[in-house]
Design an enzyme around this catalytic site. Structure first.
Site, PDB file in Angstrom:
ATOM      1  N   GLU A 140      -7.258   8.445   6.537  1.00 36.78           N
ATOM      2  CA  GLU A 140      -7.498   9.083   7.829  1.00 36.78           C
ATOM      3  C   GLU A 140      -8.013  10.516   7.750  1.00 36.78           C
ATOM      4  O   GLU A 140      -7.327  11.454   8.182  1.00 36.78           O
ATOM      5  CB  GLU A 140      -6.218   9.052   8.681  1.00 36.78           C
ATOM      6  CG  GLU A 140      -5.663   7.653   8.899  1.00 36.78           C
ATOM      7  CD  GLU A 140      -4.523   7.620   9.919  1.00 36.78           C
ATOM      8  OE1 GLU A 140      -4.040   8.688  10.332  1.00 36.78           O
ATOM      9  OE2 GLU A 140      -4.124   6.507  10.315  1.00 36.78           O
TER      10      GLU A 140
ATOM     11  N   GLU B 171      -3.255  -0.218   8.291  1.00 35.67           N
ATOM     12  CA  GLU B 171      -2.045   0.165   9.027  1.00 35.67           C
ATOM     13  C   GLU B 171      -2.115  -0.395  10.431  1.00 35.67           C
ATOM     14  O   GLU B 171      -3.152  -0.320  11.086  1.00 35.67           O
ATOM     15  CB  GLU B 171      -1.900   1.695   9.185  1.00 35.67           C
ATOM     16  CG  GLU B 171      -1.437   2.426   7.966  1.00 35.67           C
ATOM     17  CD  GLU B 171      -1.317   3.936   8.189  1.00 35.67           C
ATOM     18  OE1 GLU B 171      -1.082   4.376   9.339  1.00 35.67           O
ATOM     19  OE2 GLU B 171      -1.479   4.669   7.208  1.00 35.67           O
TER      20      GLU B 171
ATOM     21  N   ARG C 157       0.848  -1.183   0.000  1.00 36.41           N
ATOM     22  CA  ARG C 157       0.000   0.000   0.000  1.00 36.41           C
ATOM     23  C   ARG C 157       0.889   1.239   0.000  1.00 36.41           C
ATOM     24  O   ARG C 157       1.721   1.408   0.896  1.00 36.41           O
ATOM     25  CB  ARG C 157      -0.897  -0.009   1.244  1.00 36.41           C
ATOM     26  CG  ARG C 157      -1.673   1.275   1.431  1.00 36.41           C
ATOM     27  CD  ARG C 157      -2.606   1.261   2.654  1.00 36.41           C
ATOM     28  NE  ARG C 157      -3.217   2.571   2.774  1.00 36.41           N
ATOM     29  CZ  ARG C 157      -3.145   3.358   3.844  1.00 36.41           C
ATOM     30  NH1 ARG C 157      -2.523   2.950   4.949  1.00 36.41           N
ATOM     31  NH2 ARG C 157      -3.696   4.550   3.845  1.00 36.41           N
TER      32      ARG C 157
ATOM     33  N   ASN D  20      -7.095   1.928  10.062  1.00 38.85           N
ATOM     34  CA  ASN D  20      -5.757   2.065  10.638  1.00 38.85           C
ATOM     35  C   ASN D  20      -5.910   2.068  12.153  1.00 38.85           C
ATOM     36  O   ASN D  20      -6.703   2.842  12.694  1.00 38.85           O
ATOM     37  CB  ASN D  20      -5.090   3.374  10.202  1.00 38.85           C
ATOM     38  CG  ASN D  20      -4.775   3.397   8.719  1.00 38.85           C
ATOM     39  OD1 ASN D  20      -4.897   2.375   8.032  1.00 38.85           O
ATOM     40  ND2 ASN D  20      -4.370   4.549   8.210  1.00 38.85           N
TER      41      ASN D  20
ATOM     42  N   HIS E  13      -2.917  10.967   0.924  1.00 40.87           N
ATOM     43  CA  HIS E  13      -2.363  10.743   2.267  1.00 40.87           C
ATOM     44  C   HIS E  13      -1.765  12.078   2.738  1.00 40.87           C
ATOM     45  O   HIS E  13      -0.565  12.200   2.958  1.00 40.87           O
ATOM     46  CB  HIS E  13      -1.322   9.622   2.222  1.00 40.87           C
ATOM     47  CG  HIS E  13      -1.041   8.975   3.554  1.00 40.87           C
ATOM     48  ND1 HIS E  13      -1.169   7.620   3.780  1.00 40.87           N
ATOM     49  CD2 HIS E  13      -0.622   9.494   4.724  1.00 40.87           C
ATOM     50  CE1 HIS E  13      -0.825   7.337   5.027  1.00 40.87           C
ATOM     51  NE2 HIS E  13      -0.489   8.461   5.627  1.00 40.87           N
TER      52      HIS E  13
ATOM     53  N   TYR F 285      -3.818   1.546  16.051  1.00 42.71           N
ATOM     54  CA  TYR F 285      -2.563   1.434  16.786  1.00 42.71           C
ATOM     55  C   TYR F 285      -2.719   1.189  18.287  1.00 42.71           C
ATOM     56  O   TYR F 285      -1.938   0.472  18.885  1.00 42.71           O
ATOM     57  CB  TYR F 285      -1.733   2.725  16.597  1.00 42.71           C
ATOM     58  CG  TYR F 285      -1.221   2.915  15.186  1.00 42.71           C
ATOM     59  CD1 TYR F 285       0.011   2.401  14.809  1.00 42.71           C
ATOM     60  CD2 TYR F 285      -1.973   3.584  14.232  1.00 42.71           C
ATOM     61  CE1 TYR F 285       0.494   2.551  13.515  1.00 42.71           C
ATOM     62  CE2 TYR F 285      -1.504   3.741  12.927  1.00 42.71           C
ATOM     63  CZ  TYR F 285      -0.269   3.221  12.583  1.00 42.71           C
ATOM     64  OH  TYR F 285       0.194   3.366  11.299  1.00 42.71           O
TER      65      TYR F 285
HETATM   66  C1  PNW Z   1      -1.055   7.396  10.794  1.00 40.86           C
HETATM   67  N1  PNW Z   1      -2.851  10.521  16.230  1.00 40.86           N
HETATM   68  O1  PNW Z   1      -1.046   8.658  11.367  1.00 40.86           O
HETATM   69  C2  PNW Z   1      -0.703   7.686   9.357  1.00 40.86           C
HETATM   70  O2  PNW Z   1      -1.574   7.149   8.407  1.00 40.86           O
HETATM   71  C3  PNW Z   1       0.729   7.458   9.010  1.00 40.86           C
HETATM   72  O3  PNW Z   1       1.088   8.321   7.973  1.00 40.86           O
HETATM   73  C4  PNW Z   1       1.598   7.619  10.247  1.00 40.86           C
HETATM   74  O4  PNW Z   1       2.959   7.545   9.946  1.00 40.86           O
HETATM   75  C5  PNW Z   1       1.185   6.537  11.220  1.00 40.86           C
HETATM   76  O5  PNW Z   1      -0.189   6.584  11.502  1.00 40.86           O
HETATM   77  C6  PNW Z   1       1.959   6.587  12.528  1.00 40.86           C
HETATM   78  O6  PNW Z   1       1.735   7.784  13.196  1.00 40.86           O
HETATM   79  C7  PNW Z   1      -1.509   9.051  12.576  1.00 40.86           C
HETATM   80  O7  PNW Z   1      -2.186  11.380  16.826  1.00 40.86           O
HETATM   81  C8  PNW Z   1      -0.849  10.098  13.221  1.00 40.86           C
HETATM   82  O8  PNW Z   1      -3.923  10.077  16.717  1.00 40.86           O
HETATM   83  C9  PNW Z   1      -1.286  10.580  14.411  1.00 40.86           C
HETATM   84  C10 PNW Z   1      -2.409  10.034  14.985  1.00 40.86           C
HETATM   85  C11 PNW Z   1      -3.098   9.000  14.368  1.00 40.86           C
HETATM   86  C12 PNW Z   1      -2.633   8.510  13.165  1.00 40.86           C
END
Ligand code: PNW
Length: 469
Positions: free
Chosen positions: A165, A368, A75, A294, A119, A296
């Protein structure tokens, strides 16, 4: 052995601005992120993505590394200002050629390209001359750009993601102002989100009307969401967690699956929340062939005690605390990554079950997932055990969700290599490949070597049996 479904998509992800470099090469012009990062103080140590990983010049080497890994899907995103330097009008043939070459190189190695059209790197001219995502006209500009991509690449590309996002564009770009275009507002996030949804809808309408029948691809959107776990079993805390998820993910997914914003947002945001016209709803409702997610991390959510001395800006509410009225907290016992994001595989399982229940079990791709660590390259090796266990735990959680019937069809590790982590510059390493930013040499980390076996075996033997999923 935790086995995954036949045809499960094993992938990894990047984005144009974060890896390409070649910022002024071959007719590319600046995006809002080039401008933003060149303003002193906006990024860690003033880092910019002028060179980044120099993937623009090293893409063949990178595809070779992907092939070594056995990656099934890759991707990546397209830099709009490489294709259309002004964001509208003339096409830059060298930009088209670069992505043609990349796509062909991937296909030569049996790697399926997944393209994200946007993006976050909006052509700067659209911001300075047209007010970017605040202007309703942007939906047409975006659809026009998307059409160029479908037309030039769609004969070979069968998986399209319109936007990455939109929450980040709205909240971090126009609410907190820590991301490009650096605007701080309580109202603009809602306005921008509205135009992002309309732009997504227009691009999908164009794809379905003009390209999909012949090209036989799928198109969707990728949203991000963290898990929200009720702090206690009280109804008030359960409501707070649900409210928080609806403000985070429902904001973007409800219009697409149900044709309107969540009721709780309409009630709480009132007239500051734009309203969809009939035409908007016709564009947006049903406009995703799959659910891109995505994910985390997560936090506890609880109702706010009106008498308590509330710390409003707890990380995670994204500056719209007053609208949500949800208190967010972390458990000090949770293990954290260098982003200070907690490692919570069980939150991943709960979130994808929440998505599946709320939206009718759509085909779901985790587009992601991954973590930033303080990686060290020593004697040619990066011992990123925590990352390997992070991915392992999250995949085990995915496996459990699959067994419960969630229609999960693929998983993309963020990121294929260390890269420009936005406002954090190069200080956060998310890659499964290590990048030495002096020599630009890439080295597979131990997590990549492990992931290679997962792909080859379509699963893995769980090495961390105590992991909570
Ligand atoms: C995502 N938050 O970003 C993005 O899709 C990527 O480009 C990035 O590198 C990756 O996650 C890691 O950060 C985010 O603060 C950045 O909640 C910040 C947030 C969430 C997603």
């Amino acid at each position: 052995m935790l086995k995954f479904p036949k045809d499960f998509v094993w992938g990894s992800a990047t984005s144009s601005h974060q890896i390409e470099g070649g910022a002024a090469q071959d007719g590319r012009s600046w995006s809002i992120w080039d401008a933003h990062s060149h303003i002193p103080g906006r990024t860690h140590k003033g880092d910019t993505a002028d060179v980044a990983c120099d993937h623009y010049n090293k893409y063949k080497e990178d595809v070779r590394l992907m092939a070594d890994l056995g990656l099934k899907a890759y991707r990546f995103s397209i830099s709009w200002s490489r294709i259309q330097p002004d964001g509208q009008g003339d096409i830059n043939p060298k930009g088209i050629a670069f992505y043609n070459n990349l796509i062909d190189e991937l296909l030569k190695h049996n790697i399926t390209p997944w393209i994200t059209l946007y993006h976050w790197d909006l052509p700067l001219a659209l911001q300075t001359e047209k007010d970017g995502w605040l202007n309703p006209e942007i939906a047409d500009s975006f659809a026009q750009y998307a059409g160029i991509c479908f037309g030039h690449f769609g004969d070979r590309v069968k998986n399209w993601i319109t936007l990455n996002e939109p929450w980040v564009v709205a909240i971090l770009g126009h609410g907190e102002g820590i991301f490009a275009p650096g605007r701080k507002s309580k109202d603009e996030p809602y306005q921008v989100a509205h135009q992002l949804l309309r732009a997504h809808g227009k691009a999908v309408q164009l794809y379905r009307g003009k390209y999909q029948t012949a090209q036989k691809g799928q198109i969707g959107i990728t949203n991000n969401c963290d898990w929200r776990e009720p702090l206690t079993n009280s109804e008030a805390d359960k409501d707070a967690a649900q409210r928080s998820l609806e403000f985070f993910l429902g904001w973007f997914a409800d219009p697409i699956y149900f044709g309107d914003y969540p009721q709780v947002m309409k009630d709480r945001v009132g007239d500051r929340l734009p309203k969809f016209t009939k035409e908007d709803i016709a564009l947006i409702k049903g406009s995703s062939d799959f659910f891109g997610l995505n994910h985390y991390t997560g936090l506890y959510a609880s109702d706010v005690d009106p008498d308590a001395d509330v710390q409003n800006e707890v990380y995670g509410n994204g500056g719209i605390f007053e609208d949500q009225y949800v208190q967010l907290t972390a458990d000090p016992k949770w293990e954290m990554t260098t982003m200070k994001w907690a490692i919570l595989p069980w939150g991943c399982r709960k979130l994808i079950e929440w998505v599946s229940n709320r939206y009718g079990n759509p085909p779901l791709y985790i587009t992601e997932n991954g973590c930033a660590l303080d990686d060290k390259l020593e004697n040619g090796e990066v011992k990123d055990t925590v990352r390997k266990e992070y991915i392992e735990g999250y995949l085990a959680a995915c496996h459990k969700a699959l067994q419960k019937g969630v229609n999960l069809k693929g998983y993309f590790v963020w990121s294929f290599m260390d890269n420009f982590e936005w406002a954090h510059g190069y200080s956060k390493r998310f890659g499964i490949h290590y990048v030495d930013y002096t020599t630009l040499e890439r080295t597979p980390k131990n997590s990549a070597l492990w992931f290679k076996h997962v792909i080859a075996d379509n699963g893995f033997e769980l090495s961390i049996p105590d992991v909570k999923i």
